[in-house]
Structures are given as structure tokens and as C-alpha cells.
Design a protein around this motif. Structure first.
Motif, PDB file in Angstrom:
ATOM      1  N   MET A  51      39.506  50.620  50.960  1.00 38.02           N
ATOM      2  CA  MET A  51      38.287  50.998  50.238  1.00 38.02           C
ATOM      3  C   MET A  51      38.571  51.122  48.743  1.00 38.02           C
ATOM      4  O   MET A  51      37.814  50.649  47.916  1.00 38.02           O
ATOM      5  CB  MET A  51      37.777  52.345  50.751  1.00 38.02           C
ATOM      6  N   ILE A  54      38.966  47.842  47.180  1.00 37.66           N
ATOM      7  CA  ILE A  54      37.686  47.178  46.932  1.00 37.66           C
ATOM      8  C   ILE A  54      37.068  47.730  45.651  1.00 37.66           C
ATOM      9  O   ILE A  54      36.592  46.995  44.800  1.00 37.66           O
ATOM     10  CB  ILE A  54      36.718  47.395  48.111  1.00 37.66           C
ATOM     11  N   LEU A  55      37.124  49.038  45.503  1.00 39.06           N
ATOM     12  CA  LEU A  55      36.497  49.664  44.342  1.00 39.06           C
ATOM     13  C   LEU A  55      37.200  49.277  43.044  1.00 39.06           C
ATOM     14  O   LEU A  55      36.567  49.028  42.036  1.00 39.06           O
ATOM     15  CB  LEU A  55      36.517  51.185  44.486  1.00 39.06           C
ATOM     16  N   LEU A  56      38.521  49.255  43.094  1.00 41.79           N
ATOM     17  CA  LEU A  56      39.259  49.051  41.853  1.00 41.79           C
ATOM     18  C   LEU A  56      39.499  47.576  41.560  1.00 41.79           C
ATOM     19  O   LEU A  56      39.236  47.094  40.479  1.00 41.79           O
ATOM     20  CB  LEU A  56      40.602  49.784  41.913  1.00 41.79           C
ATOM     21  N   VAL A  57      40.011  46.866  42.555  1.00 43.34           N
ATOM     22  CA  VAL A  57      40.354  45.467  42.342  1.00 43.34           C
ATOM     23  C   VAL A  57      39.092  44.621  42.436  1.00 43.34           C
ATOM     24  O   VAL A  57      38.892  43.705  41.661  1.00 43.34           O
ATOM     25  CB  VAL A  57      41.385  44.989  43.384  1.00 43.34           C
ATOM     26  N   GLY A  58      38.238  44.990  43.383  1.00 40.86           N
ATOM     27  CA  GLY A  58      36.959  44.314  43.497  1.00 40.86           C
ATOM     28  C   GLY A  58      37.092  42.915  44.051  1.00 40.86           C
ATOM     29  O   GLY A  58      36.718  42.678  45.188  1.00 40.86           O
ATOM     30  N   PHE A  59      37.648  42.015  43.302  1.00 46.01           N
ATOM     31  CA  PHE A  59      37.535  40.652  43.763  1.00 46.01           C
ATOM     32  C   PHE A  59      38.839  39.923  44.012  1.00 46.01           C
ATOM     33  O   PHE A  59      38.909  38.722  43.912  1.00 46.01           O
ATOM     34  CB  PHE A  59      36.593  39.870  42.849  1.00 46.01           C
TER      35      PHE A  59
ATOM     36  N   GLU B  44      33.133  57.308  53.770  1.00 44.99           N
ATOM     37  CA  GLU B  44      34.538  57.600  53.473  1.00 44.99           C
ATOM     38  C   GLU B  44      34.737  59.105  53.292  1.00 44.99           C
ATOM     39  O   GLU B  44      35.725  59.680  53.735  1.00 44.99           O
ATOM     40  CB  GLU B  44      34.927  56.825  52.195  1.00 44.99           C
ATOM     41  N   VAL B  88      37.032  55.681  36.412  1.00 45.74           N
ATOM     42  CA  VAL B  88      37.148  54.330  36.961  1.00 45.74           C
ATOM     43  C   VAL B  88      36.185  53.397  36.242  1.00 45.74           C
ATOM     44  O   VAL B  88      35.032  53.716  36.034  1.00 45.74           O
ATOM     45  CB  VAL B  88      36.817  54.331  38.473  1.00 45.74           C
ATOM     46  N   VAL B  89      36.680  52.234  35.861  1.00 42.43           N
ATOM     47  CA  VAL B  89      35.792  51.237  35.269  1.00 42.43           C
ATOM     48  C   VAL B  89      35.315  50.332  36.392  1.00 42.43           C
ATOM     49  O   VAL B  89      36.115  49.742  37.112  1.00 42.43           O
ATOM     50  CB  VAL B  89      36.535  50.403  34.221  1.00 42.43           C
ATOM     51  N   TYR B  90      34.018  50.241  36.536  1.00 43.51           N
ATOM     52  CA  TYR B  90      33.499  49.469  37.646  1.00 43.51           C
ATOM     53  C   TYR B  90      33.346  47.997  37.337  1.00 43.51           C
ATOM     54  O   TYR B  90      33.036  47.608  36.221  1.00 43.51           O
ATOM     55  CB  TYR B  90      32.130  50.007  38.070  1.00 43.51           C
ATOM     56  N   ASP B  91      33.574  47.258  38.357  1.00 45.13           N
ATOM     57  CA  ASP B  91      33.290  45.839  38.328  1.00 45.13           C
ATOM     58  C   ASP B  91      31.763  45.674  38.242  1.00 45.13           C
ATOM     59  O   ASP B  91      31.022  46.368  38.906  1.00 45.13           O
ATOM     60  CB  ASP B  91      33.824  45.236  39.628  1.00 45.13           C
ATOM     61  N   LEU B  94      29.938  45.060  41.561  1.00 44.41           N
ATOM     62  CA  LEU B  94      29.877  46.229  42.426  1.00 44.41           C
ATOM     63  C   LEU B  94      28.796  47.174  41.945  1.00 44.41           C
ATOM     64  O   LEU B  94      28.028  47.716  42.712  1.00 44.41           O
ATOM     65  CB  LEU B  94      31.222  46.956  42.424  1.00 44.41           C
TER      66      LEU B  94
END
Lengths: 418, 176
Positions: A51, A54-59, B44, B88-91, B94
């Protein structure tokens, strides 16, 4: 002020509750804590690591795949056990690139993970044809193909990922394949043809005979066998034709191991197939890689109606529901063109499209082109409908066979698998 | 709340513990959703809170207040997550995905709640969204009921101020 807070609470109450996922989360949480008490925590963190990834790396490729399969413990476990195989084959045409990222395969199924990248943002990508051929001799007849994951999106995107799932009647022995498909977007349509091969050794299924008859409220079900594949678990069962009730759906069928860990039904995909009128195969999330010491099949909540009421009968000219199970839960018959729709009133959410086959007044089967449902929980009902081309040409009364209905027989069964 | 079940859970009966958590899953999930505003993160959170509750079960002194205790663990977890999230920096993709889940919300109230201090928000969540009694809240905060009343009074006042600052604007409650 307090009124407004109360109203806010009511809005929150309207949110859909992913009950099964929450049960999983609770069981996983207990397992995490319990394993940590025994030894150092390692593998059990994978879910949360995935999870976070997914949030940090994303792609990243694996992050994408983990996101797609997060509702299936079996597929997650296959990836954790390095049973996922990277493919990385792509084709680009007129601003659309189709990439087969990787696959998970077993003797009866193949799941392909793909990404579609477009130069222009797309809001509505869809597949038009999907055809899988083998290139190294032999034939495969997919018994089901599903392309869940690629659907209308609220936000336009330049990249979409999803899964194509193929399940076969015969064993999959080929290693070389060709996937042909057409991808359609806003104002574009492109054909793709990609060759790919599988190199990972296919893990063999494990078969456990069950040979057990269960009786719930006088209704009999014979459990034949359980087959554990890496992609899913198939439970073969036969329903006694002499039952007084029509058993529609075993809602809570699940696998439970000696620690109480649970694997439920497939949430996104094929959940059951019919072999004959009274014989079915239910599909559960796989615990292939878990190898528990003990394994049980548990269930207790079965949708069932008296056989007399297995069909809902309507008259499309008088616009009347002539017959339905006692309780008058079905109301508001509507006909729009070829669509027959009804409202099913329930106390709790009932997320099923309840109709399957349709038969006309002369006893002939009527072709349905679509079967849909829409939940209107805030108004207390689910809208179920079927689409029938040329509806007016069929003589009344029309019978709609129920495949789901909010009436249950309740038991508490546990069958030992191993 | 079945007190017997709670006692069994505290005594180490895992099935009883699982049953209680499942009984309260909706309360836990909605609390997480109101703080984190994202379905996946809320699920989660339920897993993590189950884990924390299981580990801290011996510390629960009063089984009768199991629910309040669980909700407090959830709120603490959510507060921690919100602090982390700010870093956190979001994509982009997302982020746009998240927007979809916020339909049907009272956006102003969402924002006002977020601007409250942690304790005020917690008190309002327990009292108004879960209907807990002052006595139950006082028990888990381990303070006199009078103190909880004072906090609640202060929290409502702050919330009203936050809402009034935005006052006059069109409500615009439903987006999407």
C-alpha cells in the motif's frame, strides 16, 4: 450546530461499507499481531508495504500490479511468492501504446496485466475484441474472458492499467501466445497484435475430494471436491433436485485455516459458474501458496426461495407484477423500450442484479442482451433490470428467473478440506 | 455492547476479540473515512487499529468501554497519518483518483473539522458521530465528566467559529 453535525453524520452513514474487505483487514490485523508475538514480523507487513509502495512510488510496474490485485489475497500471495512473471511486450500505433506488463498463469487460467498509454488524455477507453491464440500448436477455448479494470473514469488520463483474465476448459500447456485486441478511446480505435511467451513453470493444482452432504433447513447440497489453483480455488457442488427451495447463492462461502485466517469469494471477477442445472463451481480467493496444516470450507448464509417462487412473472401490457416471492419486495415495474426494470426494496444493502433467464408466455427462452443493477441505498432499494431486444414481440406473461433474492436459509457449516 | 464478550476478549479469547472488532468495523471504518477521506486508507487503518488493539489489549482496564477505547486508537492512528500525509508528495494521478470519493460530503464541515485541534475533533467525533455518552468519554480519557463537558463546550465553540469564518459563502455542499 448540533443539527448540522447530525446531518454530517447522516451523510457519513450513507457511505458504502466494504464489509468483506473490512473483515479481511481485521483478520489480517489479528494475524499480524499474533505472528509478531511468536517471532519477528516479516512477511505479514507485505500488505501495508504494498500500500505504501502504491502511495509513494505510484507507478512502478509492481506497484501498479499490487494496486490492481489488492482485493484478491490469492493473487497478492502469488506475487509475493514470485509467481508473477514479467513480460514487457508492447506495440504503439497512432498515439496509443498497448503494453503487456506481465502475467500469472496456472493450469486453467491466465491473468495478463496491461497498461494503455495514450498521447492524448482519455476518459473512456474500452476493448472491442479480445482474442487469445496459441502459437505453438494446440487450441485453447477460453471459457471466460474478463477485462475488468478498464472502465469509464471520472478523470481523463494518459495511462490506464488493468487485468485481462482468461479461464480455460482444457489444461493450458502452451507457452507461446498471441493476443489480438482493439482499443477504443475518444475518437480513436486501434488494433493491436502482440506475441508473448510464458517461461515460468506452471504450478500444479491440488485436488481434495470432499464427498460430503450438508443439510440446511432441510435443503441438501453435495460437496464434491475442492481444487486449489494458484489463481483461484474451485469448489464443485451439486444441489439436490428434490429440495423444496431453490438455492440461489451461497453468500458467505470461504476457506478458513487452523489459525482462523479467511479466504473469501472472488470479489472482482467470476464468482460461480454452472456446470448443469443443479451443479455449480464456486470460486474463492486462492491460498495455494499458504500450505496450511488444516483447511476448512465454511458457510452458512444461502439465498433461497420456495421453488414455487423461483420466477417473477410480469405482464408487460398491463404493467403488472403477477407473481413474486411473498413480502412484495418488488415494486415499480417499468418498461423503457426493451428494458424491464423493477425496484427491490431491502432493509440492508443488497448489491445483486437479481434476474437471469427470461421465458415468454409460450415457454420459449428470450435472449437478454444485458442484465444490470443499480443501488439506490438512500431510497432503500436496488434497481434490477434486463434488456431484451424486440421486447414487444414476445407474448405475455413474461417470467424472469431469479438468480439472487434477499431471503435466506441459515446454518453454520464447516467441511474439512484437509 | 456485550460485556461478556469484551471480558472474554480481554482474557485472551481471540474469537471474542475478532467478533468485537467485526461488530465495530462500521464505526471504525467511518471514523477513518471522516479523518482520512479515502476508502483504501480507511481499510488499511482498520487493519492497523486491529493490530494495535490486539497488542494493547492487556492495557484495557474497563471492558465496558471497549468501543470508546477502539475509537480512540483509531483517532490517534488517523492523527498520526494526517501528520505524515502532509510530508508526502502525491502523484498527480493518485490525487485526481482521490477526488472522486468525496461526493455527498459537507465540504465546509470537513474543512472546519480539520482545522480543529486534535482533542476537540476527537471529542466531537465520539460524541456526535458515534453517540457516546459523556461518562463513556470521561472513562477512557481518565478524567472527570466535568472536564469532558468543558472540552466539548470549547470544541463546539471553536467549530462554530471555524464555520462562521467561512460564513456568507454559498454552501456548495455537493460536489461531483
Amino acid at each position: 450546530m448540533e443539527e448540522r453535525l447530525d446531518e454530517y453524520r447522516k451523510r457519513l452513514d450513507k457511505e458504502e461499507i466494504p464489509a468483506d474487505l473490512l473483515d479481511h483487514a481485521i483478520e489480517a490485523g489479528v494475524q499480524m499481531a499474533r505472528q509478531e508475538q511468536k517471532r519477528r514480523p516479516r512477511r505479514i507487513w507485505i500488505l501495508s508495504v504494498a500500500m505504501v509502495a502504491i502511495l509513494l512510488v505510484g507507478f512502478s510496474s509492481i506497484g501498479k500490479i499490487m494496486e490492481l490485485i489488492q482485493h484478491d489475497k490469492g493473487l497478492m500471495s502469488a506475487v509475493e511468492h514470485e509467481y508473477y512473471e514479467e513480460i514487457g511486450v508492447s506495440e504503439k500505433k497512432n498515439g496509443i501504446e498497448f503494453v503487456i506488463e506481465g502475467a500469472i498463469a496456472d493450469e486453467k487460467g491466465l491473468v495478463l496485466f496491461y497498461t494503455i498509454k495514450t498521447d492524448e488524455k482519455q476518459t473512456n477507453l474500452s476493448f472491442e475484441d479480445i482474442d487469445l491464440k496459441v502459437l505453438d500448436g494446440g487450441k485453447i477455448n477460453p471459457s471466460s474472458i474478463s477485462s475488468g479494470g478498464l472502465h469509464k473514469r471520472e478523470n481523463s488520463k494518459k495511462s490506464s492499467s488493468g487485468m485481462l483474465e482468461f479461464f480455460f476448459r482444457d489444461n493450458l500447456t502452451s507457452r507461446e501466445f498471441q493476443l489480438k485486441t482493439a482499443v477504443k478511446g475518444d475518437g480513436v480505435r486501434e488494433n493491436f497484435s502482440l506475441n508473448f511467451s510464458l517461461t515460468k513453470e506452471i504450478r500444479m493444482k491440488k485436488v481434495y475430494p470432499l464427498n460430503k452432504t450438508v443439510v440446511i433447513e432441510g435443503q441438501k447440497i453435495d460437496f464434491v471436491e475442492a481444487t486449489i489453483f494458484p489463481l483461484r480455488v474451485a469448489i464443485h457442488l451439486k444441489i439436490d433436485p428434490n429440495n423444496t427451495k431453490e438455492l440461489l447463492e451461497i453468500e458467505d462461502m470461504r476457506l478458513v485455516d487452523e489459525h482462523g485466517e479467511v479466504w473469501s469469494k472472488i470479489l472482482n471477477g467470476t464468482t460461480r459458474t454452472g456446470v448443469t442445472e443443479h451443479e455449480f463451481i464456486y470460486y474463492l480467493q486462492s491460498n495455494y501458496f499458504k500450505e496450511p496444516k488444516e483447511l476448512y470450507l465454511a458457510f452458512g448464509k444461502i439465498q433461497a426461495v420456495d421453488k414455487e417462487y423461483r420466477e417473477v412473472v410480469i405482464d408487460t401490457e398491463q404493467m403488472k407484477i403477477l407473481k413474486q416471492p411473498p413480502g412484495n419486495r418488488l415494486k415499480g415495474l417499468e418498461i423503457y423500450g426493451g428494458d424491464i426494470r423493477m425496484k427491490l426494496y431491502t432493509e440492508k444493502e443488497f448489491p445483486y442484479g437479481i434476474f437471469s433467464e427470461v421465458v415468454d408466455g409460450k415457454g420459449n427462452t428470450v435472449d437478454i442482451t444485458s442484465n444490470y443493477m443499480s443501488s439506490r441505498r438512500d431510497e432503500g432499494y436496488t434497481l434490477s433490470g434486463v434488456t431484451i431486444p424486440d421486447l414487444k414481440s414476445y407474448p405475455n406473461p413474461i417470467s424472469l428467473k431469479l438468480s439472487f433474492f434477499p431471503e435466506w436459509i441459515i446454518g453454520d457449516e464447516k467441511i474439512k478440506i484437509k | 455492547m456485550d460485556e461478556q464478550l469484551a471480558k472474554e476478549a480481554v482474557a485472551g479469547d481471540e474469537q471474542a476479540f475478532l467478533q468485537i472488532l467485526k461488530n465495530y468495523k462500521v464505526d471504525l471504518y467511518k471514523t477513518a473515512l471522516s479523518y482520512l477521506r479515502n476508502e483504501h486508507e480507511a481499510i488499511e487503518a482498520v487493519q492497523e487499529v486491529t493490530y494495535r488493539a490486539y497488542k494493547n489489549l492487556p492495557k484495557l482496564r474497563e471492558p465496558a468501554f471497549f468501543k470508546t477505547w477502539l475509537l480512540r486508537i483509531m483517532i490517534n492512528y488517523c492523527n498520526d497519518q494526517l501528520k505524515k500525509k502532509k510530508r508526502v508528495v502525491y502523484d498527480d494521478d493518485l490525487l485526481s483518483g482521490h477526488g472522486v470519493e468525496e461526493r455527498y460530503r459537507d465540504v465546509e464541515m470537513d474543512e472546519a473539522l480539520q482545522l480543529l485541534d486534535e482533542r476537540s475533533r476527537e471529542i466531537i467525533t465520539l460524541k456526535y458521530f458515534h453517540g457516546l455518552k459523556i461518562r463513556e468519554i470521561a472513562a477512557v480519557f481518565d478524567c472527570p465528566e466535568g472536564t469532558v463537558k468543558t472540552w466539548l463546550h470549547k470544541a463546539l465553540k471553536l467549530l462554530r467559529e471555524q464555520l462562521e469564518e467561512k460564513g456568507g459563502e454559498d454552501h456548495g455542499r455537493e460536489i461531483g
